[in-house]
Design an enzyme around this catalytic site. Structure first.
Site, PDB file in Angstrom:
ATOM      1  N   LYS A 131       0.924  -1.031  -0.355  1.00  0.00           N
ATOM      2  CA  LYS A 131      -0.035  -0.285   0.122  1.00  0.00           C
ATOM      3  C   LYS A 131       1.056   1.066   0.122  1.00  0.00           C
ATOM      4  O   LYS A 131       0.800   1.961  -0.890  1.00  0.00           O
ATOM      5  CB  LYS A 131      -0.939  -0.110   1.527  1.00  0.00           C
ATOM      6  CG  LYS A 131      -1.583   1.777   1.457  1.00  0.00           C
ATOM      7  CD  LYS A 131      -2.515   1.485   2.855  1.00  0.00           C
ATOM      8  CE  LYS A 131      -3.159   2.459   2.900  1.00  0.00           C
ATOM      9  NZ  LYS A 131      -3.498   2.530   4.180  1.00  0.00           N
ATOM     10  N   ASP A 149      -6.324  -0.587  -0.197  1.00  0.00           N
ATOM     11  CA  ASP A 149      -5.773  -0.411   1.790  1.00  0.00           C
ATOM     12  C   ASP A 149      -7.316  -1.330   1.631  1.00  0.00           C
ATOM     13  O   ASP A 149      -7.970  -1.332   0.933  1.00  0.00           O
ATOM     14  CB  ASP A 149      -5.527   1.087   1.861  1.00  0.00           C
ATOM     15  CG  ASP A 149      -7.397   1.858   1.789  1.00  0.00           C
ATOM     16  OD1 ASP A 149      -7.869   1.808   1.072  1.00  0.00           O
ATOM     17  OD2 ASP A 149      -7.599   2.803   2.331  1.00  0.00           O
TER      18      ASP A 149
END
Length: 223
Positions: A131, A149
């Site tokens: 991420k 995410d």
């Protein structure tokens, strides 16, 4: 009757609607830092601070830390305690302070103080996951990448656009399916949407302008 985001024309429509909708909500803090500084290092550090932390807390912590240092060289001269005091109360602030110092030293030792622009290299830095790496690549260098995410993973599956079990699988599936022009901004659209409308529990389906595209996978209770 609920639909399903399956074809390109559906995702195009969803993106058009979300671009209008997000104007009502606060932009994710990392995007704010990216626009203000255009600095991959500050984007990297702000992203690390943002993990498991509310945006307002991250914003305030980032501002305090960047008043002390905005480069790997300057930040590497700070003590762990100085960084801890600056970033408290972000989640896991002691661990993050230690990782920030290790990252700064690594950047100086291996990259001449420069933040690398590839996901593979970023993943070798302490505390950097996919991420974070994708956010740095997309926001810091404007290179193709998809930051996934928990919001992106949940919503993409809830729509029925992909069928995956983990964020890592979602990134792979989205790279194969999502039109490339949407890669960089996908996270910035879905995060505020997931925080305000398409929440994990009891999403606000009665207020959502995307219901005609959504298959509501996993939704048992909504508002």
């Amino acid at each position: 009757m609920y639909g399903n985001v399956r074809k390109d024309r559906d995702i195009h429509a969803c993106m058009r609607i979300l671009k209008q909708e997000v104007r009502r909500w606060r932009e994710p803090v990392v995007g704010v830092v990216a626009k203000a500084s255009c600095d991959p290092f500050q984007i990297l550090i702000a992203t690390i601070l943002s993990l498991r932390t509310r945006d307002q807390t991250t914003t305030e912590a980032s501002e305090r830390l960047f008043r002390l240092a905005t480069t790997p060289l300057r930040m590497s001269t700070l003590s762990p305690r100085q960084i801890e005091r600056a970033i408290y109360p972000v989640g896991f602030y002691r661990t993050k302070a230690r990782h920030i110092l290790e990252i700064c030293r690594d950047l100086l030792d291996r990259y001449g103080g420069r933040v690398p622009d590839s996901i593979a290299e970023l993943l070798t830095l302490k505390g950097v996951g996919r991420k974070t790496a994708n956010l740095v690549v997309t926001l810091g260098f404007r290179k193709p990448g998809i930051c996934v995410d928990i919001h992106v993973h949940r919503i993409s599956n809830r729509w029925g656009y992909i069928r995956t079990r983990t964020p890592a699988e979602s990134e792979e599936a989205l790279r194969a399916k999502l039109p490339k022009p949407y890669w960089v901004g996908y996270n910035d659209l879905l995060v505020p949407f997931g925080q305000n409308i398409c929440t994990p529990i009891s999403p606000r389906c009665s207020e959502c302008k995307l219901t005609r595209f959504c298959s509501r996978v996993g939704v048992t209770v909504s508002r």
